[in-house]
Motif scaffolding. Structure first.
Motif, PDB file in Angstrom:
ATOM      1  N   MET A  92       6.940  -5.160  -2.221  1.00 14.78           N
ATOM      2  CA  MET A  92       6.049  -4.538  -2.127  1.00 14.78           C
ATOM      3  C   MET A  92       5.059  -4.579  -3.378  1.00 14.78           C
ATOM      4  SD  MET A  92       6.763  -0.968  -0.151  1.00 14.78           S
ATOM      5  CE  MET A  92       5.411  -0.305  -0.266  1.00 14.78           C
ATOM      6  N   ARG A  93       5.734  -4.669  -4.431  1.00 13.03           N
ATOM      7  CA  ARG A  93       4.914  -4.457  -5.738  1.00 13.03           C
ATOM      8  C   ARG A  93       4.548  -6.015  -6.094  1.00 13.03           C
ATOM      9  NH1 ARG A  93       8.965  -2.775  -8.710  1.00 13.03           N
ATOM     10  NH2 ARG A  93       9.598  -4.705  -9.940  1.00 13.03           N
ATOM     11  N   LEU A  94       5.280  -7.114  -5.677  1.00 12.47           N
ATOM     12  CA  LEU A  94       4.605  -8.484  -5.937  1.00 12.47           C
ATOM     13  C   LEU A  94       3.881  -8.726  -4.990  1.00 12.47           C
ATOM     14  CD1 LEU A  94       8.055  -9.971  -6.735  1.00 12.47           C
ATOM     15  CD2 LEU A  94       6.148  -9.533  -8.272  1.00 12.47           C
ATOM     16  N   GLN A  95       3.311  -7.947  -3.863  1.00 21.46           N
ATOM     17  CA  GLN A  95       2.418  -8.371  -2.670  1.00 21.46           C
ATOM     18  C   GLN A  95       1.129  -7.277  -3.098  1.00 21.46           C
ATOM     19  OE1 GLN A  95       4.558  -7.269   0.747  1.00 21.46           O
ATOM     20  NE2 GLN A  95       5.260  -9.318   1.091  1.00 21.46           N
ATOM     21  N   GLY A  96       1.178  -6.599  -4.506  1.00 25.02           N
ATOM     22  CA  GLY A  96       0.073  -5.949  -4.758  1.00 25.02           C
ATOM     23  C   GLY A  96       0.029  -4.404  -4.851  1.00 25.02           C
ATOM     24  N   ALA A  97       1.260  -3.685  -4.037  1.00 19.68           N
ATOM     25  CA  ALA A  97       1.167  -2.303  -3.897  1.00 19.68           C
ATOM     26  C   ALA A  97       1.185  -1.874  -5.300  1.00 19.68           C
ATOM     27  CB  ALA A  97       2.295  -2.088  -2.897  1.00 19.68           C
ATOM     28  N   SER A  98       0.471  -0.826  -5.435  1.00 20.53           N
ATOM     29  CA  SER A  98       0.492   0.169  -6.690  1.00 20.53           C
ATOM     30  C   SER A  98       1.846   1.025  -6.607  1.00 20.53           C
ATOM     31  CB  SER A  98      -0.827   0.889  -6.745  1.00 20.53           C
ATOM     32  OG  SER A  98      -0.771   2.004  -5.766  1.00 20.53           O
ATOM     33  N   TYR A  99       2.106   1.580  -7.826  1.00 19.95           N
ATOM     34  CA  TYR A  99       3.221   2.506  -7.997  1.00 19.95           C
ATOM     35  C   TYR A  99       2.842   3.861  -6.985  1.00 19.95           C
ATOM     36  CZ  TYR A  99       6.318   5.910 -10.046  1.00 19.95           C
ATOM     37  OH  TYR A  99       7.362   6.645 -10.246  1.00 19.95           O
ATOM     38  N   GLU A 100       1.855   4.202  -7.164  1.00 20.53           N
ATOM     39  CA  GLU A 100       1.291   5.452  -6.041  1.00 20.53           C
ATOM     40  C   GLU A 100       1.802   4.947  -4.427  1.00 20.53           C
ATOM     41  OE1 GLU A 100      -1.983   8.729  -5.049  1.00 20.53           O
ATOM     42  OE2 GLU A 100      -2.375   6.839  -6.530  1.00 20.53           O
ATOM     43  N   GLU A 101       1.448   3.756  -4.240  1.00 18.43           N
ATOM     44  CA  GLU A 101       1.507   3.347  -2.902  1.00 18.43           C
ATOM     45  C   GLU A 101       3.116   3.303  -2.404  1.00 18.43           C
ATOM     46  OE1 GLU A 101      -2.559   0.965  -1.865  1.00 18.43           O
ATOM     47  OE2 GLU A 101      -0.914  -0.183  -2.856  1.00 18.43           O
ATOM     48  N   ILE A 102       3.716   2.686  -3.350  1.00 22.88           N
ATOM     49  CA  ILE A 102       5.215   2.609  -3.209  1.00 22.88           C
ATOM     50  C   ILE A 102       5.786   3.909  -3.124  1.00 22.88           C
ATOM     51  CG2 ILE A 102       7.357   1.822  -4.411  1.00 22.88           C
ATOM     52  CD1 ILE A 102       5.677  -0.513  -5.543  1.00 22.88           C
ATOM     53  N   ALA A 103       5.297   4.875  -4.010  1.00 19.10           N
ATOM     54  CA  ALA A 103       6.297   6.454  -3.981  1.00 19.10           C
ATOM     55  C   ALA A 103       5.746   7.039  -2.547  1.00 19.10           C
ATOM     56  CB  ALA A 103       5.238   7.139  -5.185  1.00 19.10           C
ATOM     57  N   ASN A 104       4.169   6.803  -2.116  1.00 18.74           N
ATOM     58  CA  ASN A 104       4.053   7.368  -1.070  1.00 18.74           C
ATOM     59  C   ASN A 104       4.711   6.872   0.309  1.00 18.74           C
ATOM     60  OD1 ASN A 104       2.116   9.109  -2.333  1.00 18.74           O
ATOM     61  ND2 ASN A 104       0.308   7.975  -1.938  1.00 18.74           N
ATOM     62  N   ALA A 105       5.227   5.835   0.289  1.00 17.29           N
ATOM     63  CA  ALA A 105       6.139   5.045   1.085  1.00 17.29           C
ATOM     64  C   ALA A 105       7.419   5.430   1.013  1.00 17.29           C
ATOM     65  CB  ALA A 105       5.732   3.706   1.133  1.00 17.29           C
ATOM     66  N   GLY A 106       7.993   6.415   0.241  1.00 18.39           N
ATOM     67  CA  GLY A 106       9.121   7.013   0.005  1.00 18.39           C
ATOM     68  C   GLY A 106       9.998   6.048  -0.863  1.00 18.39           C
ATOM     69  N   GLY A 107       9.155   5.168  -1.777  1.00 19.59           N
ATOM     70  CA  GLY A 107       9.925   4.280  -2.798  1.00 19.59           C
ATOM     71  C   GLY A 107      10.311   5.015  -4.000  1.00 19.59           C
ATOM     72  N   GLY A 108      10.724   4.449  -5.033  1.00 24.18           N
ATOM     73  CA  GLY A 108      10.906   4.881  -6.265  1.00 24.18           C
ATOM     74  C   GLY A 108      12.268   5.509  -6.327  1.00 24.18           C
ATOM     75  N   ILE A 109      12.720   6.189  -7.251  1.00 26.00           N
ATOM     76  CA  ILE A 109      13.862   6.876  -7.555  1.00 26.00           C
ATOM     77  C   ILE A 109      14.274   7.782  -6.337  1.00 26.00           C
ATOM     78  CG2 ILE A 109      13.235   8.876  -8.893  1.00 26.00           C
ATOM     79  CD1 ILE A 109      15.806   8.436 -10.526  1.00 26.00           C
ATOM     80  N   VAL A 110      13.180   8.458  -5.623  1.00 26.55           N
ATOM     81  CA  VAL A 110      13.549   9.161  -4.502  1.00 26.55           C
ATOM     82  C   VAL A 110      14.219   8.507  -3.505  1.00 26.55           C
ATOM     83  CG1 VAL A 110      12.389  10.604  -2.804  1.00 26.55           C
ATOM     84  CG2 VAL A 110      11.486  10.766  -4.936  1.00 26.55           C
ATOM     85  N   SER A 111      13.988   7.477  -3.238  1.00 25.62           N
ATOM     86  CA  SER A 111      14.518   6.398  -2.286  1.00 25.62           C
ATOM     87  C   SER A 111      16.039   6.347  -2.440  1.00 25.62           C
ATOM     88  CB  SER A 111      13.900   5.300  -1.962  1.00 25.62           C
ATOM     89  OG  SER A 111      14.051   4.264  -3.130  1.00 25.62           O
ATOM     90  N   THR A 112      16.374   6.150  -3.723  1.00 29.01           N
ATOM     91  CA  THR A 112      17.760   5.762  -4.140  1.00 29.01           C
ATOM     92  C   THR A 112      18.605   7.021  -4.238  1.00 29.01           C
ATOM     93  OG1 THR A 112      17.122   3.997  -5.859  1.00 29.01           O
ATOM     94  CG2 THR A 112      19.267   5.255  -6.239  1.00 29.01           C
ATOM     95  N   VAL A 113      17.980   8.291  -4.603  1.00 24.54           N
ATOM     96  CA  VAL A 113      18.543   9.540  -4.541  1.00 24.54           C
ATOM     97  C   VAL A 113      18.839   9.906  -3.094  1.00 24.54           C
ATOM     98  CG1 VAL A 113      18.360  11.997  -4.865  1.00 24.54           C
ATOM     99  CG2 VAL A 113      17.603  10.477  -6.621  1.00 24.54           C
ATOM    100  N   ALA A 114      17.979   9.600  -2.088  1.00 21.31           N
ATOM    101  CA  ALA A 114      18.333   9.769  -0.562  1.00 21.31           C
ATOM    102  C   ALA A 114      19.165   8.911  -0.060  1.00 21.31           C
ATOM    103  CB  ALA A 114      17.036   9.404   0.217  1.00 21.31           C
TER     104      ALA A 114
END
Length: 412
Positions: A92-114
């Motif tokens: 997603m990041r390499l396709q241009g998604a921002s950090y906020e967009e990734i986070a809103n899609a459930g990404g980031g450390i939150v996804s690893t914790v889940a």
């Protein structure tokens, strides 16, 4: 008549030794050397021409065929145990998604914790074992594994137990670090102090009581925990007689390293934004600086750690993979040697010290691991190279030909 004075279990002959007893100042080379092992420890080493008389009965003599023997490598900062992966957000990041967009899609450390919370011990073990195996097959005999993706008592303990199981599955020493203060779990959003209450009041006492951790770590950063929260975790660790470490100065200079120095921390890790005051504090406290070029590379960072300041103040520079799903999905200690030289401009001798003697220092193991010296653990790596610099120079062809753990050959 020859009088034999030494009773050894194994003897390496016809080897060149990089003893790493001089730290980053050199390899501590002994050419055409020999090394003897007794009861899992190094009993003698030196030029082969100076071998003392020894008892040959029952002795295993190993011809190193002119290859190079180093201490077994040490990866002193990893997050090997976790659920799932983050390849989708990488894409997603390499396709241009921002950090906020990734986070809103459930990404980031939150996804690893889940994913980590949802996984059983057996599932976490099954996913972590290939990662540890990859490091082991590249010469690693000691590794640190952090918790920090459970973020509640049950799942932090689960992660630490899996790390212990990994130590039983492979001939690798595993040092476990409790990183409950890694990130703020979603159920504590806006209540960081309350979460630190949980870390210090419930998690730490139980983990200490069950002897599940060898050290305590904190992510002290703007997106992590502030100085006062970090101080509380350090004070709790001190109360439970656990040494501390810190993730600090990766994204900004909050002074986490200086705070850690006040608690005689083993190390401060990342350090891209470390100030000279922080470097001086590390030197005074005799801390190790753990450099993590894998995260620097993967996040495409531009702020280099203050290598010259660390050299000037004689701070030991350790080196580690930071293997984790979000910022360094790289399970290769040999690549770290290469990156430390190409990205951070370490010398090959400094890089090798970073995964031997100085990595041992970062884990509180300076008296037993990371050097070829009499009395040290016989954790040994044999390499088919013509000079030690090759270990940092070339990447992609594994030159390891034998690996020894506590005097027993486990690879080769």
């Amino acid at each position: 008549m020859t009088i034999t004075t030494q009773k050894w279990q194994s003897l390496w002959i016809n080897v060149n030794l990089a003893t790493m007893t001089q730290g980053g100042d050199g390899y501590g080379i002994i050419e055409q050397g020999a090394l003897a092992v007794c009861e899992g420890k190094i009993a003698w080493l030196g030029p082969q021409a100076e071998l003392p008389d020894y008892d040959p009965a029952g002795l295993e003599v190993i011809d190193g065929q002119g290859q190079w023997l180093t201490p077994g490598l040490i990866d002193c900062h990893t997050h090997l145990v976790y659920g799932g992966n983050r390849a989708n957000e990488f894409e997603m990041r390499l396709q241009g998604a921002s950090y906020e967009e990734i986070a809103n899609a459930g990404g980031g450390i939150v996804s690893t914790v889940a994913a980590t919370r949802a996984a059983s011990e057996e599932q976490l073990f099954a996913s972590a074992l290939p990662r540890l195996t990859a490091l082991h097959q590249q010469g690693v005999t000691t590794v640190e594994i952090k918790s920090g993706y459970g973020l509640d008592t049950e799942n932090e303990i689960k992660m630490l137990k899996v790390a212990g199981l990994l130590a039983e599955a492979l001939p690798v020493t595993v040092k476990r670090t409790f990183l409950g203060a890694h990130a703020l779990p979603v159920e504590y959003k806006g209540r960081a102090d309350d979460y630190i209450d949980l870390v210090c009041g419930q998690m730490m006492p139980q983990i200490a009581r069950e002897k599940l951790a060898d050290a305590v770590d904190v992510f002290c950063e703007g997106i992590g925990f502030n100085l006062e929260q970090t101080r509380r975790v350090f004070a709790s660790a001190q109360k439970h007689q656990l040494p501390v470490k810190v993730h600090a100065e990766q994204l900004s200079d909050l002074g986490g390293t200086e705070l850690a120095a006040d608690y005689q921390a083993l190390s401060s890790d990342h350090l891209e934004f470390l100030s000279e005051a922080g470097v001086k504090a590390m030197a005074k406290a005799d801390m190790a600086a753990v450099l993590l070029p894998g995260a620097f590379y993967f996040l495409r960072e531009t702020q280099l750690p203050p290598i010259e300041l660390l050299r000037r103040h004689k701070v030991a520079m350790a080196l580690a993979s930071d293997a984790n799903p979000g910022s360094s999905p790289i399970n290769s200690i040999q690549l770290m040697l290469h990156m430390a030289c190409t990205l951070f401009r370490l010398t090959p001798a400094e890089a090798l010290a970073g995964v031997t003697c100085f990595a041992a220092k970062a884990l509180g193991l300076s008296a037993e691991k990371g050097q070829l010296a009499v009395g040290y653990d016989a954790d040994l790596a044999l390499w088919n190279i013509s000079q030690p610099a090759e270990l940092s120079y070339q990447f992609g062809v594994n030159p390891l030909t034998a690996l020894v753990k506590s005097g027993v050959k486990v690879i080769g």
